[in-house]
Design an enzyme around this catalytic site. Structure first.
Site, short mmCIF file in Angstrom:
data_model
loop_
_atom_site.label_atom_id
_atom_site.label_comp_id
_atom_site.label_asym_id
_atom_site.label_seq_id
_atom_site.Cartn_x
_atom_site.Cartn_y
_atom_site.Cartn_z
N GLY A 35 39.74 -29.27 -72.05
CA GLY A 35 39.29 -30.54 -71.47
C GLY A 35 38.22 -31.19 -72.35
CG HIS A 36 34.42 -29.41 -72.78
ND1 HIS A 36 34.58 -28.16 -72.23
CD2 HIS A 36 33.51 -30.04 -72.01
CE1 HIS A 36 33.80 -28.04 -71.17
NE2 HIS A 36 33.14 -29.17 -71.01
N GLY A 146 34.52 -37.14 -68.92
CA GLY A 146 35.80 -36.79 -68.31
C GLY A 146 35.89 -37.30 -66.88
CE LYS A 148 37.08 -30.24 -62.44
NZ LYS A 148 35.69 -29.89 -62.54
CB SER A 185 32.82 -24.15 -67.75
OG SER A 185 32.97 -25.14 -68.74
#
Ligand code: PAF
Length: 287
Positions: A35-36, A146, A148, A185
């Protein structure tokens, strides 16, 4: 290149700017995953220099939250950041970021008192403060976040506008595992059983999206549907399930009149609290 010193980072940023380079920053708390990497790649498309910051920010964790046990691995982070296209990893120490007697905070009001802000009092004060500091230190033209962390994006966007940061905010869609679980994470905390069950979060959000597409306009119906699915298919304890206007975060009863809707949720699996969301654009219908 890894930079740990704040002044050195500021001097480097000033040099890049003086040389006419465009700077992008990707703020993270480390333990980088795909994602990062997606954020860093997007930053690389938009700037000459990409700075990934790695800093587990104590001021955004509440008492009893996972600050101490939050996973940390700088060597791993440097590798991932470099592979994705970051030229610099800025990893300051806690003591340097928060000197003794530190007492200046950034407070974004209203939109921080709901959802994550309600469940985690003080969280967004910590986020806004550290992001403002990181902007001052890295001097970015572009900042990449993000989707998210949907509410975080809304809060940072508000702060950028309210405090006139000359920073363009770029938002990258959530990266998911094959089965739909949003990368985080914190997923590393899940037991195999919890990991399997956690898929229900995305399934519930997707079902809500389908219901909206097929004409459901009552948010109560949507919330009940999602809560029902989560309870039936997992041991997760629901913190919230929300259907809100995507700009004001006002909780909705009816969807009409709201062009963009944020459907979001937070669910605890044991000690692990997971969040996820879907942003839904609604063409105004006649329902
Ligand atoms: O999203 C995160 O990882 C953090 O909230 C951020 C933006 C790096 C601030 O500490």
């Amino acid at each position: 290149m890894v930079i740990r010193d704040i002044r050195e980072m500021q001097d480097n940023a000033a040099d890049f700017r003086a040389a006419g380079k465009r700077i992008a920053v990707v703020p993270t708390m480390g333990y980088l995953h795909e994602g990062h990497s997606a954020l860093i790649r997007e930053a690389k498309n938009r700037a000459d220099v990409v700075i990934t910051t790695v800093f587990v920010n104590p001021t955004q964790f509440g008492p009893g939250e996972d600050f101490e046990r939050y996973p940390r691995d700088l060597d791993h982070d440097v590798r991932i950041a470099k592979n994705a296209g970051a030229g610099i990893v800025f990893a300051p120490s806690t003591d340097a970021m928060y000197e003794p007697h530190f007492s200046s905070f950034v407070l974004v009001e209203k939109i921080t008192s709901v959802l994550e802000g309600k469940s985690r009092p003080g969280h967004f004060r910590g986020v806004a403060t550290v992001v403002a500091k990181l902007f001052h230190i890295t001097q970015p033209h572009v900042a990449v976040f993000g989707q998210k962390d949907a509410q975080q994006v809304i809060v940072v966007r508000r702060m950028i506008r309210d405090l006139n940061f000359a920073v363009d905010l770029v938002v990258v869609p959530t990266v998911r595992e094959k089965d739909g679980l949003a990368l985080s994470s914190r997923n590393t905390y899940l037991s195999p059983q919890q990991r399997q069950e956690a898929v229900v979060l995305y399934t519930a959000l997707s079902e809500a999206q389908k219901s909206i597409a097929s004409g459901t306009v009552s948010s109560m119906e949507l919330v009940e549907e999602m809560k029902g699915m989560i309870t039936l298919h997992s041991s997760g304890v629901i913190d919230y399930v929300s259907v809100a206007d995507a700009e004001t975060l006002e909780e909705l009863t009816a969807l009409n009149g709201h062009p963009e809707i944020l459907v979001s949720l937070a669910v605890r699996f044991g000690q692990t609290r997971l969040i996820d969301n879907i942003l839904i654009e609604r063409k105004e219908s006649n329902h």
